[in-house]
Design a protein around this motif. Structure first.
Motif, short mmCIF file in Angstrom:
data_model
loop_
_atom_site.label_atom_id
_atom_site.label_comp_id
_atom_site.label_asym_id
_atom_site.label_seq_id
_atom_site.Cartn_x
_atom_site.Cartn_y
_atom_site.Cartn_z
N UNK A 472 40.44 38.77 45.63
CA UNK A 472 40.59 40.12 46.20
C UNK A 472 41.77 40.84 45.58
N UNK A 473 42.81 40.13 45.26
CA UNK A 473 43.95 40.80 44.61
C UNK A 473 43.53 41.33 43.24
N UNK A 474 42.78 40.54 42.50
CA UNK A 474 42.44 41.03 41.17
C UNK A 474 41.43 42.15 41.23
N UNK A 475 40.62 42.16 42.28
CA UNK A 475 39.70 43.29 42.42
C UNK A 475 40.49 44.54 42.73
N UNK A 476 41.50 44.38 43.58
CA UNK A 476 42.29 45.55 43.92
C UNK A 476 43.00 46.11 42.70
N UNK A 477 43.42 45.23 41.82
CA UNK A 477 44.12 45.70 40.63
C UNK A 477 43.16 46.14 39.55
N UNK A 478 41.88 45.93 39.76
CA UNK A 478 40.86 46.21 38.75
C UNK A 478 41.18 45.48 37.46
N UNK A 479 41.55 44.26 37.62
CA UNK A 479 41.96 43.45 36.49
C UNK A 479 40.79 42.57 36.07
N UNK A 480 40.09 43.00 35.05
CA UNK A 480 38.86 42.31 34.69
C UNK A 480 39.12 40.92 34.18
N UNK A 481 40.13 40.79 33.35
CA UNK A 481 40.38 39.48 32.74
C UNK A 481 40.68 38.44 33.80
N UNK A 512 32.39 46.26 43.53
CA UNK A 512 33.47 45.58 42.82
C UNK A 512 32.94 44.47 41.92
N UNK A 513 31.70 44.09 42.18
CA UNK A 513 31.10 43.02 41.40
C UNK A 513 31.05 43.35 39.91
N UNK A 514 30.98 44.63 39.63
CA UNK A 514 30.79 45.00 38.23
C UNK A 514 32.08 44.93 37.44
N UNK A 515 33.13 44.48 38.04
CA UNK A 515 34.42 44.47 37.37
C UNK A 515 34.38 43.61 36.12
#
Lengths: 639, 369
Positions: A472-481, A512-515
């Protein structure tokens, strides 16, 4: 500060921290034993005082309110607003001062008492300066009202008169009290003539013989004109009236009317503004600025703001001739009387150890449009420089950093840059704090900082094996890697344990799945499981196939996917159509051909290879059986 | 807004709670507790707004909170609840759960029980994020994803419901575990011997934003209000689950607490990171026209997601009125503008207390309910 006795004679090393220095013992030679301690030297102790914290918080509230005053009103209408804001600031200072005073008196620790006492006196000085600045700069009273404001200023800061008066009045015989005449003179010096007359009345009743001179004095005191700004009298009319009164007092003195009573004669001379008499009462005046105001009151009540500094300079010289150099406070006040705002600010910055006062005062003066843009050599203006310094100091505090954010917001040129640098260094102990910091960054579109904060929290979660939290944190940051990395972990977990953790999160990913690709695969794979659980086999089958053919699934996972397909193939009902079965077979072949390359896994154990082979064989068998059934089914004509 | 004063207290307040008063006495609450956060030394403090012995106080300072006593607290206070009139429990960011006892006669606080690692990771501390009390049991929830049940008088944990593989909620939703905790409490009465969680406590779906706060309607247990990271206030009917009955754009930032008024549940209070505290009122019973109600009113945009299943809406569940376009919902701002984030609020009777990140406590003794 530091225990200097221990460290004397030893080598010291230091390292800069944020707002403080870490000092430690070090050795230039490799011999001898060192000390394991690190000492922290803090630059600014004030922000850690609990009572002063209230000052910072309340003034922050006032500051934010000031910034949001609408700009479109003409300055004339805004003056009362600015004056009231200035008064707010001052009342906050006074409230703090009173509290500190109470604590200073009640504390048992002598050292703390001294410290509190120092803080009280600093706050007193600050309020004195601020009040004067309000009178001279913000309120900018013209001649006539100027003196009245200055009188108020002096009265506010000379509280001991009231104490003395109280003592005298509460004694058995006030007129006989030894401080009686001091009180009367002090009242007159401050222009509180009504109270002086009341006091005099007490003496008059005691000495009926001297009744007429007391009456004369009372008469003089009652007739002294005071300028009324709201009235119809112009300044010139007031001036004329005042001169008449002045001449009358002079006549009384020349007539020796008060010769019989030495005190009354002194009073008369004071009313005339005689400098020598005034200077004789240095102890009652206390300060040169009191002397200045009293002198102006009785010599030149229509003083203009521009003339002030002549009088100020001369009064200071006359009053302070015994001492050699004026104290910092004196030079600051003198600079104020000279209307040299920059000098005031400069001297205050040097004298005080905390930027609070100069930052807020400069900001207020800037809003009153009183500061010319005084460009400092690195380009930002004075107000911004001071606010930035103050806010940076706040940021070093573990708790007050939140206030600093608002200050940075209102520094247009460099505020954002400072904020970006500082906000990343706020320690993030709990998720809640991280959320607050994130909210600050997101509101200001600081995407870099958002990403770095989310990454810190995600790494922490990962370290504690909280995969859902990390995701969830990386989704919030939109951090794909990073999302890819975590999805890999999820999948590895699944392969190892056979179940997913954090199902609810994966189920509700939404857009968010498409990140990242891997994340999409994870979501879709979980969907497959859900469809399977709901016994919607056909859809599950289609999804499974699309995962492989659309190359969403990573190659390493294909075996698992095919194994998942097994139960679908083994069903009585035909789920995979013939075409789909062909595709599955194709995938299987692709997989096995890549597995058969000699480079891969040559050190696999025999058992694992056996398992792999069995799996592949089972799959082949199931696929062919399914194909057969599918062909038959599709070829059958329904009758 | 005239009746609200700020008291600056030199610590950022994370939780404020009224000390419970016995309903039979119909008293207004006079004592409240606060917990601080983000300090080097955090504290749990008890304050009083009762009538002090100093007479001659100006009206403006009547009810100014005075500190009675305080106690050190390790770590941020993440939740604070009163067990009964004298004991309160705090949840800490170090993962500890502590029971404090307040002695009103001597004005001191003492520690009764301290579970130091109620929640922890293998190598770290896990903050304990929420707790629910139903004397003598305390149920706590932490970032490690476990629910732990304590009894006030026993040393160790009574039960640990941990690592719920099938119902694991993401840690942002830790406090929404409070909801399930509420259900656990109810179900425990039925399954006393087994430690099972009921499997279906209304799977809530479609929440894209993490929830931060949850509260249940005091009389109608199926109505639940939640607030989350996006500042939306959602009212749910648990019997129907799935989607919320109504969604309202309440705040522009995270909503930290939502509370139904305990005795007058037509009123709801929410507070948020954006510094506002809103008082929601369903005007189903009041005939008073809105222009006579004080304060800043703003009409609410509501997206009614579902109409209740039954054709007849029961009179008292005004919260389930999905379409508030008829103006059956009023909101009022309770604080002066530009305060910093309001972290916590509590309401009993007509008294509202809230604490902010601006290190201020606001007390309003005349809330119109």
């Amino acid at each position: 500060m530091i225990l200097s006795t221990e460290l004397r004679g030893k080598h010291m090393g230091f390292a800069w921290g944020q707002g403080n220095i870490f000092v430690y013992e070090t050795l230039f030679k490799a011999t001898g034993s060192g000390s394991p301690f690190i000492h922290e030297v803090r630059k600014d102790e004030d922000i850690y005082s609990p009572i002063l914290r209230k000052l910072f918080n309340e003034s922050h509230h006032i500051f934010v309110g000031l910034q949001t005053i609408r700009e479109d009103l003409p300055s004339k209408n805004k003056k009362p607003q600015f004056v009231s804001i200035s008064k707010n600031y001052r009342s906050v200072i006074r409230a703090c001062m009173e509290e500190l005073q109470q604590v200073a008196v009640s504390t048992k620790n002598a050292e703390m008492s001294v410290q509190y006492g120092n803080q009280v006196s600093i706050l007193l000085a600050i309020e004195l300066i601020w009040n004067l600045c309000e009178v001279l700069f913000i309120d900018a009273a013209p001649a006539g009202s100027l003196l009245l404001h200055l009188l108020d200023w002096v009265r506010l800061h000379k509280a001991d008169v009231d104490e003395k008066a109280r003592d005298v009045l509460q004694s058995d015989s006030p007129a006989e009290h030894r401080d009686y005449w001091d009180v009367v003179v002090s009242y007159v010096l401050q222009g509180r003539l009504d109270e002086a007359r009341q006091m005099l009345g007490k003496k008059a009743t005691l000495t009926p013989a001297a009744n007429n001179i007391f009456k004369m004095m009372d008469n003089l005191l009652s007739k002294m004109p005071f300028y009324n700004p709201g009235g119809t009298q112009t300044l010139t009319e007031f001036d004329v009236k005042w001169r008449h009164w002045h001449e009358e007092v002079d006549r009384c003195l020349q007539d020796n009317s008060f010769a019989s009573n030495q005190h009354l004669e002194v009073l008369c001379k004071i009313l005339l503004g005689d400098e020598d008499t005034l200077l004789e009462h240095k102890d009652l005046l206390g300060t040169w600025y009191h002397f200045l105001v009293s002198r102006l009151l009785f010599c030149h009540p229509t003083v203009k703001p521009t003339e002030l500094h002549y009088y100020a300079q001369s009064c200071m010289t006359m009053f302070l001739d015994s001492r050699s150099a004026p104290e910092p406070l004196d030079s600051i006040l003198l600079a104020a009387f000279e209307f040299d705002i920059h000098q005031v600010i400069k001297d205050c910055s040097i004298a005080l150890n905390n930027w609070w006062f100069v930052a807020h005062l400069t900001d207020l003066l800037d809003h009153c449009k009183l500061l010319q843009s005084h460009n400092l050599h690195f380009g930002s203006n004075l107000r911004e420089f001071l606010l930035l310094e103050y806010a940076s100091g706040l940021f070093t505090h573990h708790s007050l950093w939140q206030l600093a954010v608002d200050y940075f917001d209102h520094c247009l040129e460099f505020g954002r840059v400072y904020l970006e640098l500082q906000i990343e260094r706020v320690p993030l102990d709990t998720e809640r704090k991280a959320l607050k910091v994130l909210r600050i960054c997101e509101q200001r579109q600081m995407s870099e900082q958002v990403r770095s904060i989310c990454k810190i929290m995600a790494m922490r979660a990962l370290r504690n094996n909280r995969l859902g939290s990390a995701l969830s944190w990386s989704i919030r940051a939109k951090d794909a890697a990073f999302a890819t990395l975590i999805s890999e972990r999820f999948l590895q977990d699944y392969c190892a344990k056979g179940t997913f953790s954090d199902l609810d999160l994966i189920d509700n990913l939404g857009p968010a799945m498409l990140l990242s690709d891997r994340l999409t695969f994870l979501g879709k794979y979980r969907e497959f499981h859900k469809l399977y659980g709901e016994k919607r086999f056909k859809e599950a089958a289609k999804l499974l196939l699309s995962l492989m053919t659309a190359k969403i699934a990573p190659r390493s996972f294909w075996m698992t996917l095919l194994t998942d397909a097994l139960p679908l193939l083994e069903q009585k009902e035909v789920i995979f159509s013939a075409d789909q079965t062909y595709e599955l077979m194709f995938c299987l072949e692709e997989l096995t051909s890549s597995l058969n390359t000699p480079s891969s896994d040559s050190d696999k154990s025999m058992q694992e290879e056996d398992v792999e082979l069995t799996k592949v064989e089972l799959l082949r068998l199931a696929l062919s059986r399914n194909l057969a059934m599918a062909i038959v089914k599709e070829g059958t004509v329904e009758t | 807004m005239e009746n609200i004063n700020a008291k600056y207290v030199s610590q950022k307040i994370s939780k404020t709670r009224w000390c419970p008063v016995s309903y039979s006495s119909l008293q207004q609450p006079e004592v409240f507790a606060t917990g601080s956060w983000d300090n080097e030394d955090n504290k749990v403090s008890i304050w009083s707004i009762g009538n002090h012995n100093n007479s001659g106080l100006e009206d403006g300072f009547e009810g100014d909170p005075q500190i009675l006593c305080e106690h050190k607290h390790g770590g941020d206070v993440l939740d604070l609840q009163f067990l009964d009139q004298e004991r309160m429990v705090s949840a800490s960011s170090t993962g500890a759960v502590t029971i404090f006892r307040y002695h009103p006669n001597t004005h001191t606080i003492s520690v009764l029980q301290h579970w130091a690692r109620a929640h922890s990771y293998p190598c770290d501390n896990a903050p304990c994020t929420a707790l629910v009390c139903s004397s003598p049991e305390i149920v706590t929830v932490g970032e490690d994803g476990r629910i732990v049940v304590f009894r006030a008088d026993q040393e160790g944990a009574v039960r640990v419901i941990g690592e719920m593989r099938t119902r694991m909620l993401p840690p942002h939703k830790e406090s929404s575990l409070k909801l399930s905790v509420v259900f656990v409490r109810e179900c425990r009465q039925q399954h006393n011997s087994r430690g099972d969680l009921p499997k279906d406590h209304g799977g809530f779906d479609g929440d894209r934003a993490p929830l931060h706060c949850v509260d249940r309607h005091p009389n109608q247990q199926h109505i639940v209000a939640t607030g989350g990271q996006d500042g939306m206030l959602c009212v749910w009917d648990v019997r129907q689950g799935g989607t919320p009955i109504s969604l309202m754009e309440a705040h522009s930032a995270e909503m930290w607490e939502v509370r139904f008024h305990p005795t007058n549940p037509d009123h709801l209070f929410t507070c948020s990171e954006d510094g506002s505290l809103l008082h929601w009122e369903t005007a189903s019973h009041s005939e008073m026209p809105s222009f006579l109600q004080g304060g800043r009113n703003s009409s609410v945009i509501s997206h009614g997601a579902l109409t209740p299943a039954g054709g007849n809406r029961p009179l008292s569940s005004a919260w389930l009125c999905g379409d508030s376009g008829k103006g059956c919902l009023e909101t009022t701002h309770m604080l002066p503008s530009q305060t910093m984030s309001v972290n916590s609020l509590d309401i009993i009777g007509q008294c509202l207390v809230c604490g902010t990140d601006g290190e201020a406590i606001f007390v309003n003794r005349h809330v119109p309910v």
